[in-house]
Design an enzyme around this catalytic site. Structure first.
Site, short mmCIF file in Angstrom:
data_model
loop_
_atom_site.label_atom_id
_atom_site.label_comp_id
_atom_site.label_asym_id
_atom_site.label_seq_id
_atom_site.Cartn_x
_atom_site.Cartn_y
_atom_site.Cartn_z
N THR A 100 3.70 24.64 16.32
CA THR A 100 3.37 23.32 16.85
C THR A 100 3.52 23.38 18.36
O THR A 100 4.63 23.56 18.86
CB THR A 100 4.34 22.25 16.29
N LYS A 175 -1.73 16.93 14.50
CA LYS A 175 -0.29 17.03 14.18
C LYS A 175 0.53 16.08 15.06
O LYS A 175 1.39 15.35 14.57
CB LYS A 175 0.15 18.48 14.39
N LYS A 250 10.92 16.98 19.66
CA LYS A 250 9.95 17.94 20.22
C LYS A 250 8.52 17.38 20.07
O LYS A 250 7.73 17.39 21.01
CB LYS A 250 10.07 19.28 19.49
P1 NAD Z 1 12.60 29.24 14.45
O1 NAD Z 1 13.29 29.09 15.76
O2 NAD Z 1 13.40 29.30 13.19
O3 NAD Z 1 11.64 30.54 14.48
C1 NAD Z 1 10.95 31.01 15.60
C2 NAD Z 1 11.05 32.52 15.58
O4 NAD Z 1 10.24 33.05 16.62
C3 NAD Z 1 12.47 33.03 15.82
O5 NAD Z 1 12.88 33.85 14.73
C4 NAD Z 1 12.36 33.82 17.13
O6 NAD Z 1 13.21 34.97 17.16
C5 NAD Z 1 10.89 34.21 17.12
N1 NAD Z 1 10.35 34.54 18.43
C6 NAD Z 1 10.41 33.82 19.58
N2 NAD Z 1 9.77 34.48 20.58
C7 NAD Z 1 9.31 35.64 20.05
C8 NAD Z 1 8.57 36.75 20.56
N3 NAD Z 1 8.21 36.80 21.84
N4 NAD Z 1 8.27 37.76 19.73
C9 NAD Z 1 8.65 37.73 18.43
N5 NAD Z 1 9.35 36.70 17.87
C10 NAD Z 1 9.67 35.68 18.67
O7 NAD Z 1 11.56 28.01 14.39
P2 NAD Z 1 10.84 27.41 13.08
O8 NAD Z 1 11.65 26.31 12.52
O9 NAD Z 1 10.40 28.55 12.21
O10 NAD Z 1 9.57 26.72 13.77
C11 NAD Z 1 8.46 27.47 14.20
C12 NAD Z 1 7.34 26.52 14.58
O11 NAD Z 1 7.02 25.70 13.45
C13 NAD Z 1 7.70 25.56 15.72
O12 NAD Z 1 6.60 25.43 16.56
C14 NAD Z 1 8.02 24.26 14.99
O13 NAD Z 1 7.80 23.11 15.78
C15 NAD Z 1 7.05 24.33 13.82
N6 NAD Z 1 7.45 23.55 12.64
C16 NAD Z 1 8.72 23.64 12.15
C17 NAD Z 1 9.07 22.88 11.03
C18 NAD Z 1 10.47 22.97 10.47
O14 NAD Z 1 10.81 22.12 9.62
N7 NAD Z 1 11.28 23.96 10.84
C19 NAD Z 1 8.13 22.05 10.41
C20 NAD Z 1 6.82 22.01 10.91
C21 NAD Z 1 6.50 22.77 12.03
#
Ligand code: NAD
Length: 300
Positions: A100, A175, A250
């Site tokens: 997102t 979204k 966010k």
């Molecule tokens: P998270 O922080 O658990 O996961 C993100 C991952 O990306 C981490 O494991 C981090 O190590 C990795 N990362 C960051 N930079 C990197 C790079 N350069 N190379 C490789 N890996 C890298 O976050 P999440 O909860 O999985 O959310 C991810 C996305 O999904 C976000 O944009 C969030 O807004 C969206 N989202 C989350 C939810 C939720 O409920 N968690 C729901 C809908 C949407």
């Protein structure tokens, strides 16, 4: 690989990306995962995937790249950086960004992908970590008809519903508009219950009336912010997320930035962002976003 099975590079194996990548492994695809976190690297290997230690190594043979990263700056760096996807993937690779992020970053990266001869869609999700694990996410997708059709079999593995919202950036636009509405409607629902409390009205009676009349909305009938009326809502589980307030904040920030950049009047969206900021700053960030009712009542 043959048939419908693909070589996929999956970058960002966190709370969402980890289970989404594992569902692709389970469906028979060859998945090479990349993440900065050692525990995420272990998890993909344990599930039968491959772990790569650089983006260039992961994408050079890939037919499809999926990303699930925290914010626009990460997506920009992962695609357009020195060790990035656009420098190292083959022309014609299909790129699916499920993060997102802001609409402008999504459009900028899609444009750069197009110039590099690749097809890109933005495909943010709703459904949370539970939906990611169950493969029941909803995808809101922006991109060309051709790219969306190519991506659809993979989106169908990770989710249950795919809405093609328009060209590049339209998935992100859908979204953030939806989540701005959700933030506003949750606060409105909380305010109705708080006013009812002061007026001595039984909250169940308010629920019975509003859920069958013009106050009806998802925040009330599926995610009621007070314990009782909806057994599955986080209010019945000490407001454990669910959907954390920090995530709502966010998305409200993304909506506010978009409104400012594109000149839309969204006074309620701005106010919702302010209230969620205050709630998050008073220890609410890891609580479910419906717990804002306790903050509004005056005792977070
Ligand atoms: P998270 O922080 O658990 O996961 C993100 C991952 O990306 C981490 O494991 C981090 O190590 C990795 N990362 C960051 N930079 C990197 C790079 N350069 N190379 C490789 N890996 C890298 O976050 P999440 O909860 O999985 O959310 C991810 C996305 O999904 C976000 O944009 C969030 O807004 C969206 N989202 C989350 C939810 C939720 O409920 N968690 C729901 C809908 C949407």
């Amino acid at each position: 690989m043959s048939g419908d099975l693909r070589k996929i590079a999956f970058i960002g194996l966190g709370n969402m990306g980890g289970p989404m990548a594992i569902n692709l492994v389970k469906a028979g695809h060859e998945v090479t995962g990349v993440d900065l976190s050692p525990s995420a690297q272990e998890a993909i290997k344990k599930a039968g995937g491959i772990c790569a230690h650089s983006i260039s190594a992961a994408v050079k043979e890939a037919e499809v790249v999926v990303t699930m990263l925290p914010a626009g700056k990460h997506v920009d760096a992962v695609y357009r950086g020195e060790d990035g996807v656009l420098k190292h993937a083959k022309p014609d690779t299909l790129l699916i960004d499920c993060s997102t992020i802001d609409v402008e970053s999504a459009r900028k990266v899609a444009e750069a992908a197009h110039e590099a001869g690749m097809h890109m869609i933005d495909a943010p999700v709703s459904g949370g970590a539970v939906g990611a694990a169950a493969g029941t996410l909803t995808f809101m997708v922006g991109g060309s008809d051709e790219a969306v059709e190519q991506a659809r079999p993979l989106l169908d593995v990770m989710g249950k519903s795919v809405v093609h919202a328009g060209d590049a950036g339209a998935g992100q636009a859908a979204k953030i508009c939806n989540n701005m509405l959700l933030g506003i409607s949750m606060i409105g629902t909380c305010e109705a219950f708080l006013l009812a409390e002061k007026l001595g009205l039984d909250p169940q009676k308010l629920f019975d009336v509003a859920s069958t009349s013009s106050g009806q909305c998802w925040s009330l009938t599926s995610y009621c912010p007070i314990p009782g009326p909806v057994s599955t809502s986080p209010a019945n589980n000490d407001y454990k997320p669910g959907f954390a307030a920090a995530m709502m904040l966010k998305d409200l920030h993304l909506a506010r930035e978009a409104a400012d950049s594109f000149g839309a009047e969204t006074p309620m969206g701005h106010r919702a962002a302010e209230l969620y900021e205050q709630f998050c700053n008073s220890d609410g960030e890891n609580r479910d976003f419906s717990a804002i009712i306790q903050f509004l009542r005056g005792g977070s």
